[in-house]
Write a protein that holds these residues in place. Structure first.
Motif, PDB file in Angstrom:
ATOM      1  N   ARG A  40       0.770  -1.319   0.024  1.00 29.25           N
ATOM      2  CA  ARG A  40      -0.011   0.190  -0.066  1.00 29.25           C
ATOM      3  C   ARG A  40       0.711   1.202  -0.058  1.00 29.25           C
ATOM      4  NH1 ARG A  40      -0.608  -1.596   5.471  1.00 29.25           N
ATOM      5  NH2 ARG A  40      -2.699  -2.681   4.925  1.00 29.25           N
ATOM      6  N   GLU A  41       0.253   2.329  -0.395  1.00 35.50           N
ATOM      7  CA  GLU A  41       1.052   3.776  -0.187  1.00 35.50           C
ATOM      8  C   GLU A  41       1.463   3.950   1.219  1.00 35.50           C
ATOM      9  OE1 GLU A  41       1.894   5.300  -3.075  1.00 35.50           O
ATOM     10  OE2 GLU A  41       1.027   3.698  -3.895  1.00 35.50           O
ATOM     11  N   LYS A 168      -1.713   2.227 -11.506  1.00 38.03           N
ATOM     12  CA  LYS A 168      -1.862   3.533 -11.975  1.00 38.03           C
ATOM     13  C   LYS A 168      -3.386   4.134 -12.141  1.00 38.03           C
ATOM     14  CE  LYS A 168       2.741   3.728 -13.971  1.00 38.03           C
ATOM     15  NZ  LYS A 168       3.479   3.936 -15.079  1.00 38.03           N
ATOM     16  N   TYR A 169      -4.222   3.147 -13.006  1.00 41.14           N
ATOM     17  CA  TYR A 169      -5.407   3.407 -13.178  1.00 41.14           C
ATOM     18  C   TYR A 169      -6.354   3.089 -12.050  1.00 41.14           C
ATOM     19  CZ  TYR A 169      -4.470   3.379 -18.268  1.00 41.14           C
ATOM     20  OH  TYR A 169      -3.920   3.995 -19.347  1.00 41.14           O
ATOM     21  N   PHE A 170      -6.236   2.285 -11.199  1.00 46.13           N
ATOM     22  CA  PHE A 170      -7.206   2.042 -10.192  1.00 46.13           C
ATOM     23  C   PHE A 170      -6.854   2.085  -8.677  1.00 46.13           C
ATOM     24  CE2 PHE A 170      -8.306  -0.365 -14.075  1.00 46.13           C
ATOM     25  CZ  PHE A 170      -9.668  -0.217 -14.210  1.00 46.13           C
ATOM     26  N   SER A 171      -5.550   2.301  -8.520  1.00 43.47           N
ATOM     27  CA  SER A 171      -5.147   1.963  -7.074  1.00 43.47           C
ATOM     28  C   SER A 171      -4.292   3.467  -6.387  1.00 43.47           C
ATOM     29  CB  SER A 171      -4.240   0.988  -6.858  1.00 43.47           C
ATOM     30  OG  SER A 171      -4.685  -0.075  -7.552  1.00 43.47           O
ATOM     31  N   LYS A 172      -4.612   4.542  -7.086  1.00 44.48           N
ATOM     32  CA  LYS A 172      -3.658   5.911  -6.525  1.00 44.48           C
ATOM     33  C   LYS A 172      -5.098   6.955  -6.150  1.00 44.48           C
ATOM     34  CE  LYS A 172       0.212   4.409  -7.670  1.00 44.48           C
ATOM     35  NZ  LYS A 172       1.212   4.135  -6.639  1.00 44.48           N
ATOM     36  N   THR A 173      -4.685   7.669  -5.428  1.00 45.59           N
ATOM     37  CA  THR A 173      -5.487   8.914  -5.025  1.00 45.59           C
ATOM     38  C   THR A 173      -6.007   9.665  -6.396  1.00 45.59           C
ATOM     39  OG1 THR A 173      -4.881   9.051  -2.754  1.00 45.59           O
ATOM     40  CG2 THR A 173      -5.990  10.650  -3.495  1.00 45.59           C
ATOM     41  N   LEU A 174      -7.228   9.905  -6.683  1.00 46.73           N
ATOM     42  CA  LEU A 174      -7.470  10.681  -7.488  1.00 46.73           C
ATOM     43  C   LEU A 174      -7.199  10.145  -8.923  1.00 46.73           C
ATOM     44  CD1 LEU A 174      -6.875  14.358  -6.214  1.00 46.73           C
ATOM     45  CD2 LEU A 174      -8.883  12.823  -6.370  1.00 46.73           C
ATOM     46  N   CYS A 175      -6.961   8.776  -8.844  1.00 45.74           N
ATOM     47  CA  CYS A 175      -6.765   7.962  -9.942  1.00 45.74           C
ATOM     48  C   CYS A 175      -7.618   8.086 -11.189  1.00 45.74           C
ATOM     49  CB  CYS A 175      -6.566   6.548  -9.895  1.00 45.74           C
ATOM     50  SG  CYS A 175      -8.146   5.565  -9.183  1.00 45.74           S
TER      51      CYS A 175
END
Length: 368
Positions: A40-41, A168-175
């Motif tokens: 996780r981040e 990059k598409y589904f797992s970042k804040t504001l992705c």
């Protein structure tokens, strides 16, 4: 699987520390991947981060950490990412902690204080083994800490360029997935809920029983174009079919509906009129189920309001315990309430529309 307990000083772990954002976080002279694709981040709050530093400064023991060693001789942090990054950030002067009422960065400490931190040894278990062995071990050690989600555990195994692109598409804040579909999705992007959802949908489309089947098949792809284009198609279909958004639409399994009904020719205006009608029907107790009901007509999605015990007792006494179908007499507990005029034909869940059938007759009637 081989597991070895090692004592590694902070000075070695922080050597070569580099946070390259999307490209990852490295340390231990470039040999340690501190934030692998499955992790996780960074989510520690300031208080948690500071407590790690205070623990080290007091020379108190930190909980053991876990690394995985691969065939090339490099390492990945399996458990302990948050503590490791906290330590590396402090030694790199990225934040301060309060000592004797004053904020102190690492660079503000005396040489003796700095040396004490750098000499502090972390207890680290290093394991070597197959992917399955490592995942099984990860599940066990994960019980004691802040637990990973099922999708984060899957990510531990199916690492690679495909997973990196998918995150990059589904797992970042504001992705991108958040930007176009947050109001349709439940959960958190950074805890992998969005990724898990779309993988569940596309695996079902391909008649694969588990998300792992799809991830295994595509693990070594160089991009996740298929996954992203599929997701966009689902959301586009939802927005065209149901142009008027309602809060009940959030969290529904739209991908399953798209897989099954996406090629149908539906009239959005007719759907909207029926939605309004059903939303206003006091017998419909599950408004979220309206959308699937529109496709297959199964009233179970709507959780039609049931007759009360009092209504059942009144109907039972009126019938003298006799089933209106088979004409046999039964105890109340052997009977079930039924709508005389079916709900889909306009019948309401009111006393005048209640009749009692024996369980066999009611089930035969329901199965027609």
């Amino acid at each position: 699987m081989k597991i070895e307990l090692c004592e590694i000083p902070i000075r070695d772990i922080t050597h070569g520390y580099e946070d390259s954002a999307e490209e990852g976080v490295a340390g231990y002279g470039g040999k340690l991947n501190i934030r692998p694709a499955f992790q996780r981040e960074f989510i520690y709050k300031d208080k948690q981060r500071d407590e790690v530093i205070y623990t080290v400064m007091r020379d108190f023991p930190l909980n053991v950490m876990y690394w995985v060693k691969d065939d090339s001789g490099t390492y990945e942090v399996l458990d302990g990412q948050q503590r490791t990054i906290s330590i590396c950030q402090y030694v790199s002067d990225e934040f301060s902690v309060i000592l004797d009422g004053m904020p102190r960065k690492f660079g503000n400490l005396t040489a003796t204080e700095q040396r004490q931190i750098l000499d502090y040894s972390l207890m680290i278990y290093i394991c070597e083994g197959t992917d399955k062995e490592k995942l099984d071990w990860f599940k066990i050690i994960n019980i004691a800490g802040e637990q990973l989600t099922p999708q984060e555990l899957r990510n531990a195994i199916y690492t690679g360029e495909w997973l990196t692109e998918a995150k990059k598409y589904f797992s970042k804040t504001l992705c991108p997935a958040y930007q176009i579909a947050d109001k349709y999705l439940s959960g958190s992007a950074i805890r992998q809920n969005y990724l898990e959802t779309v993988l569940k949908w596309i695996a079902a489309r391909d008649n694969q029983e588990k998300i792992e089947d799809y991830m295994s098949e595509h693990q070594h792809d160089t991009n996740c174009n298929e996954l992203w284009l599929y997701f966009k198609a689902v959301i586009d279909w939802v927005q065209v079919t149901f142009p008027n958004y309602r809060k009940e639409m959030k969290g529904l399994d739209w991908g399953f509906y798209y897989n099954k009904y996406g090629t149908g020719n539906y009239d959005p205006r007719a759907f909207e009129a029926r939605i309004i009608e059903l939303m206003e029907d006091e017998d419909v107790s599950n408004n979220k189920g309206i959308y699937e009901y529109l496709f297959d007509g199964d009233e179970r999605h709507l959780s039609i309001r049931a007759f009360t015990d009092k209504q059942k007792r009144i109907a039972y006494e009126k019938q003298k315990g006799i089933c209106v179908h088979c004409k046999k007499q039964f105890e109340l507990k052997e009977m079930e309430a039924d709508h005389i005029t079916p709900w889909h034909s306009g019948g309401k869940t009111i006393q005048e529309n209640c009749q009692m059938l024996c369980k066999d007759c009611n089930r035969r009637k329901s199965g027609k």
